[in-house]
Design an enzyme around this catalytic site. Structure first.
Site, PDB file in Angstrom:
ATOM      1  N   GLU A  80     -37.262  22.694  35.842  1.00 24.56           N
ATOM      2  CA  GLU A  80     -37.163  23.861  35.235  1.00 24.56           C
ATOM      3  C   GLU A  80     -38.779  24.716  35.973  1.00 24.56           C
ATOM      4  O   GLU A  80     -38.618  25.705  36.677  1.00 24.56           O
ATOM      5  CB  GLU A  80     -37.749  23.776  33.976  1.00 24.56           C
ATOM      6  CG  GLU A  80     -37.642  25.187  33.179  1.00 24.56           C
ATOM      7  CD  GLU A  80     -36.010  25.414  33.175  1.00 24.56           C
ATOM      8  OE1 GLU A  80     -35.591  26.660  32.753  1.00 24.56           O
ATOM      9  OE2 GLU A  80     -35.088  24.490  33.032  1.00 24.56           O
ATOM     10  N   ASP A  81     -39.634  23.905  36.230  1.00 29.89           N
ATOM     11  CA  ASP A  81     -40.694  24.767  36.141  1.00 29.89           C
ATOM     12  C   ASP A  81     -41.329  24.568  37.675  1.00 29.89           C
ATOM     13  O   ASP A  81     -42.349  25.565  37.796  1.00 29.89           O
ATOM     14  CB  ASP A  81     -42.408  24.206  35.271  1.00 29.89           C
ATOM     15  CG  ASP A  81     -41.349  25.007  34.216  1.00 29.89           C
ATOM     16  OD1 ASP A  81     -41.191  25.653  34.314  1.00 29.89           O
ATOM     17  OD2 ASP A  81     -42.666  24.164  33.363  1.00 29.89           O
TER      18      ASP A  81
END
Length: 236
Positions: A80-81
């Site tokens: 996600e990051d």
């Protein structure tokens, strides 16, 4: 931090000693996660990698999961990051880790931009989605560990964000922890939810508990002593 993580008696597989292969694997995963999160910080200003380390610690010491789960806890926010992909995780760390990390990413996507002032029946639907997504129960358990660490470290967040996360936790995570039999985690999450949603009530209860702590401890000690003696006398 990785030295701190190991030397604080982190043990895997029902308190057995970590074998050298597990240690080497976790070291490899940590170095990868640390590199991917390099330069990232949390709201408190601390390096972001400390959060995955704490989640990994919860996974082992409070839930009792395995080496793969530690690896997934360290990597849980990376798809996600950061720049890494599912396929790259699969190539570097294996199919099992990649699938669990992907499951954690999917659960996070379910929550994104959702209104958590929702009624409980709506939350029930979301809980069903979460449990369906978690084909491997470790996905759900690591997600609970992630939420527990987030709830423990919310003081740097703005009040409205604290209340939103606490509301989400009460409706979604507390019932899941209860269903999975993680009663210590369920109780702590409930306490932390009260801290951020009913601040005055929380302070009043905390104060009263502090004031009666000594007498309660003495009462419990007196209650336990004859039971301990009976167990000893009967070789239990």
């Amino acid at each position: 931090w990785i030295v701190y993580f190991y030397i604080n008696k982190i043990q895997i597989n029902n308190n057995s000693q970590i074998n050298p292969d597990d240690l080497a694997f976790i070291d490899k995963v940590f170095k990868l996660a640390n590199k991917l999160h390099s330069g990232m910080t949390r709201k408190s200003g601390e390096p972001y990698i400390i959060h995955p380390l704490r989640v990994a610690r919860i996974v082992v010491t409070e839930i009792g999961l395995d080496t793969i789960s530690v690896a997934c806890a360290l990597m849980h926010d990376t798809i996600e990051d950061t720049e890494i992909t599912y396929e790259e995780i699969k190539k570097e760390l294996g199919d099992e880790v990649a699938k669990i990390v992907e499951g954690l990413t999917k659960i996070r996507a379910v929550f994104k931009d959702r209104d958590y002032s929702i009624a409980q029946e709506k939350a029930e639907n979301v809980r069903k989605i979460i449990l369906t997504l978690g084909e491997d129960v470790r996905v759900i358990l690591i997600k609970l560990a992630d939420r527990l660490d987030n709830m423990r470290t919310m003081d740097a967040m703005p009040t409205n964000k604290q209340e939103t996360i606490a509301s989400e936790t009460m409706y979604l995570y507390v019932p899941i922890a209860h269903r999975l039999g993680l009663y210590a985690i369920k109780s702590e999450l409930e306490d932390l939810c009260l801290k951020y949603t009913q601040r005055e009530a929380y302070k009043e209860i905390a104060l009263k508990l502090q004031q009666t702590k000594r007498s309660r401890e003495a009462y419990i000690k007196n209650f336990i002593e004859p039971i301990k003696q009976l167990l000893t006398d009967n070789d239990v």
